[in-house]
Write a protein that holds these residues in place. Structure first.
Motif, PDB file in Angstrom:
ATOM      1  N   ASP A 128      90.965-118.959   3.808  1.00 44.73           N
ATOM      2  CA  ASP A 128      90.026-117.471   4.830  1.00 44.73           C
ATOM      3  C   ASP A 128      89.746-116.397   3.346  1.00 44.73           C
ATOM      4  N   ASP A 129      88.373-116.106   3.805  1.00 47.90           N
ATOM      5  CA  ASP A 129      87.056-115.472   2.560  1.00 47.90           C
ATOM      6  C   ASP A 129      87.705-114.849   1.623  1.00 47.90           C
ATOM      7  N   ASP A 130      88.975-113.572   2.853  1.00 45.28           N
ATOM      8  CA  ASP A 130      89.271-112.720   1.089  1.00 45.28           C
ATOM      9  C   ASP A 130      90.082-113.297   0.782  1.00 45.28           C
ATOM     10  N   SER A 179      93.258-131.617   6.146  1.00 44.77           N
ATOM     11  CA  SER A 179      92.675-130.859   6.103  1.00 44.77           C
ATOM     12  C   SER A 179      93.432-129.361   5.693  1.00 44.77           C
ATOM     13  N   LEU A 180      94.302-128.721   4.690  1.00 41.20           N
ATOM     14  CA  LEU A 180      95.225-127.425   4.544  1.00 41.20           C
ATOM     15  C   LEU A 180      93.974-125.871   4.015  1.00 41.20           C
ATOM     16  N   SER A 181      94.969-124.820   4.878  1.00 34.99           N
ATOM     17  CA  SER A 181      94.524-123.710   4.638  1.00 34.99           C
ATOM     18  C   SER A 181      95.601-123.238   3.324  1.00 34.99           C
ATOM     19  N   SER A 182      95.096-123.107   1.738  1.00 35.97           N
ATOM     20  CA  SER A 182      95.402-122.682   1.230  1.00 35.97           C
ATOM     21  C   SER A 182      96.175-121.297   0.935  1.00 35.97           C
ATOM     22  N   SER A 183      95.147-119.985   2.059  1.00 33.19           N
ATOM     23  CA  SER A 183      95.629-119.337   2.211  1.00 33.19           C
ATOM     24  C   SER A 183      97.242-118.786   3.131  1.00 33.19           C
ATOM     25  N   LYS A 184      97.056-119.775   3.987  1.00 29.36           N
ATOM     26  CA  LYS A 184      98.557-119.704   4.988  1.00 29.36           C
ATOM     27  C   LYS A 184      99.498-120.460   4.862  1.00 29.36           C
ATOM     28  N   GLY A 186      99.789-121.446   1.395  1.00 25.87           N
ATOM     29  CA  GLY A 186     100.097-121.033   0.083  1.00 25.87           C
ATOM     30  C   GLY A 186     100.018-122.136  -0.777  1.00 25.87           C
ATOM     31  N   ILE A 187      99.457-122.407  -1.992  1.00 22.60           N
ATOM     32  CA  ILE A 187      99.822-122.685  -3.178  1.00 22.60           C
ATOM     33  C   ILE A 187     100.578-123.892  -3.618  1.00 22.60           C
ATOM     34  N   GLU A 188     101.936-124.143  -3.332  1.00 23.23           N
ATOM     35  CA  GLU A 188     102.661-124.717  -3.748  1.00 23.23           C
ATOM     36  C   GLU A 188     102.892-125.280  -2.347  1.00 23.23           C
ATOM     37  N   ASN A 189     103.155-125.355  -1.447  1.00 21.50           N
ATOM     38  CA  ASN A 189     102.823-126.193   0.225  1.00 21.50           C
ATOM     39  C   ASN A 189     101.712-126.759   0.018  1.00 21.50           C
ATOM     40  N   CYS A 190     100.719-126.700  -0.193  1.00 15.97           N
ATOM     41  CA  CYS A 190      99.552-127.593  -0.740  1.00 15.97           C
ATOM     42  C   CYS A 190     100.556-128.672  -0.501  1.00 15.97           C
TER      43      CYS A 190
END
Length: 200
Positions: A128-130, A179-184, A186-190
């Motif tokens: 996400d942009d924020d 394709s993974l969303s790091s904001s949704k 989290g870094i660790e889950n990615c």
């Protein structure tokens, strides 16, 4: 089949570099980011700073930027423009690194350069942009441009570079295996998801 080569493409500020580094640490394989820049600089003769800025960014935010920049000079760099010469060296270096064995490669259109390898896992990290705006301010500090402007400019130049050299749309889901969303997530889950998909 085991996925031995992991490429990480990413939106600016999404944490793709951090994710890639941690994946490499978890798998115990080489991580190519700054090291890749240094190798391209060594083989091209360009300064590392120049390679870092131009290796995955277009001269401008329009596809026409390539038409008006870096005209070829006969007898120099095999008659290639600076941008095309850098692309040629970048492709060569990435192919060589992949041939050496398992590794994680961040950016530099590596997903396209290695598209014919069945042992390659291509990942795109977005957010996400924020989330991204907050992250770049924390990591890189404030600037005269707003965080959103910085995000848009950097991503647009990556998009134009990718389109120019690959003929494909940067960030389009069909170009990647994940394709993974790091904001949704989290870094660790990615990191966990990528490691799990590698089968190493």
């Amino acid at each position: 089949m085991e996925k031995k080569i992991i490429t990480i493409s990413r939106e600016f500020g999404s944490g793709g570099r951090t994710i890639g580094r941690e994946v490499a640490n978890r798998l115990g394989v080489p991580f190519y980011d700054k090291e890749l820049v240094d190798q391209i600089a060594l083989e091209s003769g360009f300064a590392p700073k120049f390679v870092e800025e131009n290796g995955e960014h277009a001269p401008g935010k329009s596809i026409l930027s390539y038409a008006f920049a870096n005209q070829s000079i006969p007898g120099v760099m095999n008659g290639l423009s600076t941008a095309d010469f850098l692309w040629s060296i970048q492709c060569s270096v990435i192919l060589q690194l992949a041939d050496k064995g398992p590794c994680v490669i961040v950016g530099r259109n590596a997903d396209y350069i290695l598209k014919d390898r069945a042992d390659c896992l291509n990942v795109f990290i977005h957010a996400d942009d924020d989330f991204r705006a907050d992250r770049i301010v924390r990591l890189y500090g404030e600037s005269e441009k707003s965080p959103m402007s910085r995000l848009q400019e950097k991503d647009k130049r990556r998009q134009v570079n990718y389109q120019h050299y690959t003929g494909r749309t940067w960030g389009h889901v069909k170009n990647y295996d994940l394709s993974l969303s790091s904001s949704k997530l989290g870094i660790e889950n990615c990191v966990n998801i990528i490691v799990e998909c590698c089968g190493l």
